[in-house]
Enzyme design. Structure first.
Site, short mmCIF file in Angstrom:
data_model
loop_
_atom_site.label_atom_id
_atom_site.label_comp_id
_atom_site.label_asym_id
_atom_site.label_seq_id
_atom_site.Cartn_x
_atom_site.Cartn_y
_atom_site.Cartn_z
N ASP A 36 0.87 -1.17 0.00
CA ASP A 36 0.00 0.00 0.00
C ASP A 36 0.91 1.22 0.00
O ASP A 36 1.97 1.22 0.64
CB ASP A 36 -0.90 0.01 1.24
CG ASP A 36 -1.97 -1.07 1.19
OD1 ASP A 36 -2.36 -1.46 0.08
OD2 ASP A 36 -2.42 -1.49 2.26
N ASP A 46 -7.16 -1.53 -4.38
CA ASP A 46 -8.20 -1.16 -3.41
C ASP A 46 -9.14 -0.12 -4.02
O ASP A 46 -10.36 -0.18 -3.82
CB ASP A 46 -7.58 -0.59 -2.13
CG ASP A 46 -6.69 -1.58 -1.41
OD1 ASP A 46 -6.93 -2.80 -1.51
OD2 ASP A 46 -5.74 -1.13 -0.75
#
Length: 154
Positions: free
Chosen positions: A118, A136
């Site tokens: 991330d 995401d």
């Protein structure tokens, strides 16, 4: 929409989402020193490096079940493929294909790396949304599109 046109459209959207996710994560890994210290793009957006061993937003990260989450992600991806073949509307198909591309992107990472990278950190003052990635984002936007269509339009 004709069957082959629908299939081509779905493959294109899925591959686009998957490719953007994988290329961006590869870029972050190749420039890890830059991302480790964090980089402020503008007020409200940082680029950082986070190894997420849990599900979305780091939930369940302490349970050491990343590989199992990857397998679940791939099983769910199979179900989404089933829904894509049943889908009749372009908007529904677009949403499902975006979810599939994102799920495959994160699922492949969980199985191969045992974590997901991330790197997008959005914040306001001292409140930081948990770091996330393009997969995401595609999953979230695709889910909003799909559920809007299923719940509101149908």
């Amino acid at each position: 929409m004709q069957r082959y046109s629908k299939l081509f459209f779905s493959i294109f959207i899925t591959f686009f989402a998957f490719a953007i996710d994988q290329v961006s994560k590869s870029f972050v890994e190749k420039n890890i020193n830059f991302f480790l210290s964090g980089f402020n793009v503008f007020d409200g957006l940082n680029l950082v490096y986070v190894q997420n061993k849990g599900v979305s937003f780091g939930l369940l990260s302490g349970l050491n079940i990343t590989f199992i989450l990857g397998i679940i992600s791939l099983i769910v991806s199979g179900y989404i493929v089933f829904l894509i073949f049943k889908s009749q509307k372009i908007i529904e198909l677009a949403g499902l294909s975006m979810i599939l591309g994102g799920a495959l992107g994160n699922g492949v990472d969980r199985i191969s790396n045992l974590y997901v990278i991330d790197f997008i950190d959005i914040y306001y003052n001292n409140f930081h949304w948990p770091a996330f990635n393009f997969a995401d984002s595609f999953i979230t936007v695709g889910a909003v599109i799909f559920f809007y269509y299923v719940l509101i339009k149908k």
